[in-house]
Design a protein around this motif. Structure first.
Motif, short mmCIF file in Angstrom:
data_model
loop_
_atom_site.label_atom_id
_atom_site.label_comp_id
_atom_site.label_asym_id
_atom_site.label_seq_id
_atom_site.Cartn_x
_atom_site.Cartn_y
_atom_site.Cartn_z
N THR A 173 -0.98 -0.39 8.39
CA THR A 173 0.24 0.04 8.45
C THR A 173 1.22 -0.84 7.74
N ASP A 225 1.05 -0.99 4.20
CA ASP A 225 1.94 0.23 3.29
C ASP A 225 3.14 0.21 3.73
N LYS A 231 4.87 0.55 6.63
CA LYS A 231 5.07 1.77 7.58
C LYS A 231 5.40 1.29 8.99
#
Lengths: 378, 461
Positions: free
Chosen positions: B363, B366, B368
């Motif tokens: 995560t 990325d 995010k």
């Protein structure tokens, strides 16, 4: 292997050598009934010949006389049976393991050994023998066969109701080669053009070391169905099933029924080639299972039941000795081919680049001391 | 008249150059028949039984069991009754001499066994260029070149040296192209070696493993140490904003409000590395990333239970001791350093924790990671070892009172039972907020973590 055992297949001769036509396959019986005793003996003689040739070629490779050998022991019934079912006008597009089919079409076995020694490219004339050259590149022969069969159709030599003069095409392919794109392309073209073509798949259980279960999730006889090529599975170690089923579908093809596929379930008892070591990927148990289904032993049991006596088998043994001695002495005496051979068939007509290359090579070869006698080209 | 027939070791594969004699199946004086198996050899590919090409009496075995023999060298001599039939000289698989010449020939043969390798033609042999060039063929002179390109190539060849000519010709033709097998290319990439700068020592200039390794000793010394071009401007101004600004604010707040105290301990993490390997190999962890960080995280969660004060928050009025662990992991992302945390990590099994760490890292990578992911952390780990650093003094994530740094783990001398051994050693560095955590608690916590790194079996407690 075990899951595949449950798929029904045409078997007319069981491993005990007992003949019988199951009602489901009654249509194939008449092809066997039409055979004479001499035909059965011929099957055995050539299967034994094929096996003996294989043993000798294997030894010759191990003695440095061949670059490579491609054994076919265990596949005698599939090849001799189907080979003899091919009609006198039909054409055959083999893979590279069809030594038995070659025997049924009178190919000089030395031609095959020369190819595997690297001194020719096959050397027989496909126009005369109707047995085309070995295809080393997997599954390409299926396209050659499809193209040839399309030509036959364009020439109007199919579906005239004349089984003697009409003609069909058969192509031999292994289980591994069915995964090649060419095979799928061929199925599609054969089906959409409804050509007179029989695919004879020898499922010998391994693509070199990859077991068939890793190559397909459906039985191979169903592989063509989605393209419009129906299929049937036979016991590939039963020479009578191999003969009868191939005979029927070649006849049907000649009559315009379109392509058909035969999957012969068999087993390569030896290595993939002389460069392969099968003990690394298969078990003794598995080999024993198939040894009990040996096609040659099965036919021998059948013949003995039919009252064929020992003298016939002795004759076959003696013929084998003779064949061995012949290929040995011929192979040991093979010289190097003239160097121009490798340039000869690149183009059908004279070509300046080829001439230039040949002249260079001749100059290069001539620059060696001839006294060594090691350059066969001199 | 009888003849002595020599069977030379054939190339039984496609381009093999040698084989080992494993077992002789015959002895001198034995009768042999054509195709009788006489010896078992082992090639680079497999065990192979060789059948003898002649019938007769074995007069000599020319190689011992265990010997490695080059293709083309004689291995057995058989006295043949009568004569062997026509034998082509196209291959050198066998050699036949009349018996009355045998004494003289035997010396030759014996010499050839121990000599420099005789160049032998292989029937199939893309692997052995030299071998395909027969030693007994001697070029008389330069060849008559017919094409300009060939003439150019011939002109640049060194003067006649038959043994190497073919080799040179091939190398010349391929000099523009790098020839190396895929594993060698990968090795070069891993070692930061540019294959274009390596001259291959193999056939036709093929680059071999040792070429790359030799090239690497130089390449790796200079790796990442090139001097960047001098900037053209006197200074560069980078606006302070976004993540950089947040990091700065947090660091200042942390460093200047919480009195930091850092302690270090060296630890033998050999068993941790073994444990990591075992987990990697176990089917339960198939597809899950297992690293020493996982063991360290588990160790910290365990040590928190024994030393709860390191897992707390200071407010000026009270110390809030958390009985749960929201386990923070400092992650370097393209946008900068962030510290997301794994909620309720204390309830997780090793497998769950491994999956959570993997998820958190993915995560973060990325970009995010949400603010919620970064909120309410209770203790943090920072893995600086991945950058090749031994250890550091980490700064606390604001709101927390403990952070542990995992340094690089590498083989170092270590004293075990009064002996120096090579062990996988790392340094654990930890920083605490001295307002909450005193030296004794800090030391005990770090010792606990170190104990687990030394013996992960403690986790089974």
């Amino acid at each position: 292997m075990t899951s595949q055992d449950r798929v029904p297949m045409v078997q007319l001769l069981n491993p005990e050598g007992e003949y019988g036509v199951p009602s489901a396959y009654a249509e194939y019986g008449k092809y066997i009934e039409a055979l004479k005793e001499e035909d059965f003996l011929k099957f055995y003689r050539d299967m034994a010949r094929m096996r003996r040739f294989d043993y000798e070629a294997t030894a010759l490779q191990r003695q440095g006389q061949l670059g490579l050998w491609i054994p076919a022991i265990g596949q005698e019934a599939a090849q001799i049976g189907s080979g003899y079912a091919v009609g006198h006008n039909d054409h055959i597009f083999p893979s590279y393991r069809e030594h038995g089919v070659a025997i049924t079409h009178g190919i000089d076995l030395m031609s095959i050994l020369k190819m595997l020694r690297g001194v020719n490219h096959g050397g027989w004339n496909p126009d005369e023998t109707r047995f085309h050259l070995y295809a080393i590149v997997l599954a390409t022969q299926t396209l050659h066969a499809t193209g040839y069969a399309m030509g036959v159709k364009f020439d109007g030599k199919v579906g005239n109701g004349d089984l003697e003069n009409d003609l069909a095409v058969i192509t031999y392919i292994g289980d591994g080669a069915t995964a090649e794109g060419e095979a799928s392309e061929s199925f599609l073209f054969a089906a959409t053009n409804k050509v007179p073509l029989v695919y004879f798949i020898q499922n010998n259980q391994y693509a070199i070391s990859s077991p068939v279960a890793t190559q397909t999730t459906v039985p191979l006889f169903q592989r063509g169905a989605g393209f419009g090529v129906p299929g049937i599975r036979i016991d590939g170690n039963d020479v009578l099933a191999s003969y009868a089923v191939t005979k029927k579908h070649m006849d049907d093809a000649r009559e315009g029924a379109g392509p058909h596929l035969i999957e012969a379930l068999t087993y390569r008892m030896g290595a993939h080639t002389s460069s392969d070591d099968p003990t690394k990927y298969r078990s003794k148990d598995e080999e024993e299972y198939w040894k009990a289904r040996d096609p040659l032993a099965r036919l021998e049991k059948f013949l003995r039941r039919q009252g064929i006596n020992q003298s016939f088998f002795d004759e076959c043994e003696a013929a084998g000795e003779e064949l061995s001695a012949y290929v040995r002495s011929e192979t040991f005496a093979l010289g190097n081919p003239p160097i121009e051979n490798m340039f000869k068939h690149v183009y059908s007509e004279a070509h300046p680049l080829i001439e230039e290359q040949l002249a260079w090579l001749e100059g290069y070869e001539a620059s060696f001391d001839d006294a060594s006698g090691n350059g066969g080209a001199h | 008249m009888s003849q002595i027939a020599y069977f030379n070791l054939p190339d039984v594969g496609e381009g093999l150059t040698e084989a080992e004699i494993v077992t002789w199946k015959v002895s001198v004086g034995d009768n042999v028949s054509v195709n009788q198996i006489i010896v078992e050899i082992e090639t680079a590919k497999s065990l192979v039984e060789l059948p003898v090409p002649f019938a007769g009496v074995v007069s000599e075995l020319l190689a011992k069991e265990g010997d490695t023999v080059e293709v083309g060298k004689p291995i057995i001599a058989v006295k043949v009754a009568g004569t062997v039939g026509a034998v082509s000289t196209a291959t050198s698989a066998i050699k036949i001499i009349d018996e009355n010449e045998a004494a003289a020939a035997a010396a030759d043969i014996a010499a050839s066994v121990t000599d420099e390798p005789k160049k032998t033609p292989n029937l199939v042999g893309y692997g052995v260029m030299e071998g395909s060039h027969s030693g007994s063929r001697r070029r008389r002179g330069p060849i008559a070149a017919t094409a300009p390109a060939v003439a150019a190539a011939a002109a640049s060849l060194p003067p006649a040296n038959p043994a190497t000519e073919l080799h040179n010709t091939v190398a010349l033709a391929s000099s523009e192209k790098v020839i190396a097998k895929p594993p060698i290319r990968k090795l070069a990439r891993d070692l930061g070696v540019d294959l274009a700068n390596i001259s291959g020592s193999g056939v036709a200039g093929e680059i071999l493993r040792e070429d790359v390794v030799n090239g690497a000793t130089q390449a790796s010394v200079f790796r990442n140490l090139s001097t960047p071009e001098a900037p053209k401007t006197a200074e560069e101004r980078i606006p302070v904003k976004g993540v950089r600004k947040a990091i700065a604010t947090a660091m200042v707040q942390s460093a200047f409000t919480a009195p930091h105290v850092s302690i270090f301990v060296d630890v033998d993490a050999t068993r941790t590395m073994e444990y990591v390997k075992r987990l990697k190999d176990s089917t339960d962890f198939a597809g899950v990333k297992v690293t020493p960080l996982l063991i360290m995280a588990k160790a910290m969660i365990w040590a928190v239970r024994r030393n709860p004060m390191v897992n707390s928050t200071w407010t000026d009025e009270e110390i809030i001791v958390h009985n749960f662990v929201n386990f923070g992991i400092a992650a370097a992302t393209p946008r900068g350093l962030i510290v997301p945390n794994i909620k309720n990590a204390h309830e997780m099994s090793m497998l769950e924790l491994a999956q959570a760490i993997q998820q958190l890292a993915a995560t973060a990578r990325d970009g995010k990671t949400t603010p919620a992911d970064m909120k309410d952390g209770t203790i943090t780990i920072t893995n600086i070892g991945v950058f090749g650093v031994d250890t550091g003094t980490p700064i606390l994530n604001p709101g927390e009172v403990g952070i542990v740094a995992l340094g690089s783990i590498r083989p170092k001398p270590w004293v075990v039972n009064n002996e120096i051994q090579i062990r996988q050693v790392t340094t654990i560095g930890a920083t605490f907020d001295h307002r909450v955590v005193d030296g004794d608690v800090a030391s005990r916590f770090v010792q606990d973590v170190a104990s687990v790194m030394e013996e992960p079996a403690l986790l089974l407690d």
